[in-house]
Write a protein that holds these residues in place. Structure first.
Motif, PDB file in Angstrom:
ATOM      1  N   ARG A  24       0.721  -0.903  -0.327  1.00 43.99           N
ATOM      2  CA  ARG A  24       0.378  -0.072   0.177  1.00 43.99           C
ATOM      3  C   ARG A  24       0.849   1.295   0.390  1.00 43.99           C
ATOM      4  O   ARG A  24       0.900   1.966  -1.355  1.00 43.99           O
ATOM      5  N   ARG A  25       2.080   1.376   0.645  1.00 45.48           N
ATOM      6  CA  ARG A  25       2.568   2.184   0.950  1.00 45.48           C
ATOM      7  C   ARG A  25       3.478   2.767  -0.222  1.00 45.48           C
ATOM      8  O   ARG A  25       3.736   3.572  -0.933  1.00 45.48           O
ATOM      9  N   ALA A  26       3.653   1.598  -0.929  1.00 47.31           N
ATOM     10  CA  ALA A  26       4.380   2.315  -2.450  1.00 47.31           C
ATOM     11  C   ALA A  26       3.633   2.510  -3.700  1.00 47.31           C
ATOM     12  O   ALA A  26       4.110   3.172  -3.546  1.00 47.31           O
ATOM     13  N   GLN A  27       2.296   1.416  -3.350  1.00 46.88           N
ATOM     14  CA  GLN A  27       1.479   2.328  -4.788  1.00 46.88           C
ATOM     15  C   GLN A  27       1.287   3.263  -4.146  1.00 46.88           C
ATOM     16  O   GLN A  27       1.015   4.160  -5.409  1.00 46.88           O
ATOM     17  N   SER A  28       1.375   3.570  -3.019  1.00 54.62           N
ATOM     18  CA  SER A  28       0.906   5.738  -2.872  1.00 54.62           C
ATOM     19  C   SER A  28       1.840   6.225  -2.933  1.00 54.62           C
ATOM     20  O   SER A  28       1.138   7.589  -3.390  1.00 54.62           O
ATOM     21  N   LEU A  29       2.719   6.084  -3.258  1.00 53.50           N
ATOM     22  CA  LEU A  29       4.024   7.038  -2.964  1.00 53.50           C
ATOM     23  C   LEU A  29       4.260   6.825  -5.181  1.00 53.50           C
ATOM     24  O   LEU A  29       4.623   7.910  -5.886  1.00 53.50           O
ATOM     25  N   LEU A  30       3.981   5.693  -5.597  1.00 50.58           N
ATOM     26  CA  LEU A  30       4.178   6.238  -6.988  1.00 50.58           C
ATOM     27  C   LEU A  30       2.935   6.439  -7.427  1.00 50.58           C
ATOM     28  O   LEU A  30       2.389   7.087  -8.612  1.00 50.58           O
TER      29      LEU A  30
ATOM     30  N   THR B 230       6.701  -2.862 -10.111  1.00 49.76           N
ATOM     31  CA  THR B 230       7.074  -2.869  -8.758  1.00 49.76           C
ATOM     32  C   THR B 230       7.111  -3.293  -7.527  1.00 49.76           C
ATOM     33  O   THR B 230       7.552  -3.990  -6.373  1.00 49.76           O
TER      34      THR B 230
ATOM     35  N   SER C  22      -1.542  12.373  -3.885  1.00 50.33           N
ATOM     36  CA  SER C  22      -0.035  12.312  -2.325  1.00 50.33           C
ATOM     37  C   SER C  22      -0.715  11.894  -1.089  1.00 50.33           C
ATOM     38  O   SER C  22      -0.250  11.359  -0.723  1.00 50.33           O
ATOM     39  N   LYS C  23      -2.576  11.648  -1.767  1.00 51.96           N
ATOM     40  CA  LYS C  23      -3.079  10.958  -0.393  1.00 51.96           C
ATOM     41  C   LYS C  23      -2.686   9.921  -0.629  1.00 51.96           C
ATOM     42  O   LYS C  23      -2.814   8.712  -1.109  1.00 51.96           O
ATOM     43  N   SER C  24      -3.019   8.895   0.756  1.00 55.31           N
ATOM     44  CA  SER C  24      -2.812   7.389   0.809  1.00 55.31           C
ATOM     45  C   SER C  24      -4.264   6.802   0.292  1.00 55.31           C
ATOM     46  O   SER C  24      -5.232   7.308   0.030  1.00 55.31           O
TER      47      SER C  24
END
Length: 298
Positions: free
Chosen positions: A14-20, A49, A24-26
């Motif tokens: 989840r964190r990697a996909q939110s960065l890509l 990824t 900017s919101k998760s």
């Protein structure tokens, strides 16, 4: 895969996909699953990824195996599978990863064991020629070399005896005798030795006593065998202490054959013949026949 490991993997994805993602919101998994709204390049990048993260995560974790010698509660008896104690799920272990770790651990242990054995037993010391000769002389002998058959070392008995010292023991020897000593170093079977620590020489006519040794005397011997003595039982006990110890010991021995004694005049062999008995003729006995009776006429 266990529940705790699965949860950590989902959080990382989840964190990697939110960065890509452009926003900017998760976003939750339900929002991230709508990849159809993204461009093809972005969806491929996100999938690659996430696969890479999953591979790195699974390769970095090494799960313990339950061997046949020890089974913990809740462990599976199947080969290649381990049950998580938390939720009871069975997962397959990456054999390559586990085998590499185990091989590394085993190799390290073997190296340590080798080092320990080498330090405990010690490397055999290499002696120089001078050191060998010095230690042999301290014991009381000198190694000449292997015996050649052309020498004919074994001679008939001679009426000469000697007292030699080998180590801390003294032996009275004659030509052709066989003696057992403690294991002699730096000599092999069929080697010729010189026993140079001679304390006494003697024959039927004279005796030479050393002070403490005779410098010009020498006793020659041949190594016949390296053997073990009979077993000796060593038993120790302390009464009322529950202490008993039983051990056995076999002493290493070397058998020597004495071939020559030098340093004294050897008497010549004299063959004592039996005195010939003079033939004495026995006197003839007188005939003891009675005279015949002559008849007398009346």
């Amino acid at each position: 895969m266990g529940g705790a490991n699965r949860r950590w993997m989902n959080i990382l994805i989840r964190r990697a996909q939110s960065l890509l993602l452009p926003s900017s919101k998760s976003q939750t998994l339900s929002q991230i699953s709508r990849l159809s709204l993204l461009n093809s390049s972005q969806s491929e990048l996100i999938s690659s990824t996430t696969d890479q993260i999953r591979r790195n995560f699974t390769s970095s974790i090494s799960f313990p195996r339950n061997f046949s010698t020890y089974h913990s509660r809740g462990s599976s008896s199947r080969r290649g599978g381990v049950v998580d104690a938390n939720d009871g799920d069975e997962y397959d272990v990456d054999d390559d990863v586990v085998d590499e770790d185990e091989c590394e651990e085993v190799s390290d242990d073997e190296d340590d064991d080798d080092n320990v054995v080498a330090s405990d037993s010690g490397v055999k010391r290499e002696y120089s020629v001078e050191e060998k000769a010095k230690e042999a002389a301290a014991i009381g002998y000198k190694v000449v070399g292997p015996v050649d058959r052309s020498e004919r070392p074994f001679k008939p008995y001679e009426p000469v005896f000697a007292v030699v010292q080998i180590g801390s023991h003294q032996f009275k020897v004659s030509n052709g005798d066989c003696i057992y000593t403690e294991r002699l170093k730096f000599c092999e079977v069929n080697d010729k030795l010189i026993l140079n620590r001679v304390l006494l020489l003697g024959t039927a006519n004279q005796t030479i006593i050393g002070r403490p040794t005779l410098p010009d005397a020498a006793v020659y011997a041949v190594v016949e065998e390296h053997a073990l003595d009979a077993k000796v039982i060593i038993f120790k006990k302390k009464r009322r202490k529950n202490y008993r110890r039983t051990k056995g010991h076999r002493q290493e021995l070397t058998r020597l054959r004495i071939i020559d004694i030098q340093g004294i005049e050897k008497p010549e062999k004299t063959t004592v013949g039996k005195a010939e008995k003079a033939s004495v003729k026995k006197p003839q006995k007188a005939s003891s026949k009675r005279p015949e009776k002559v008849p007398v006429a009346a």
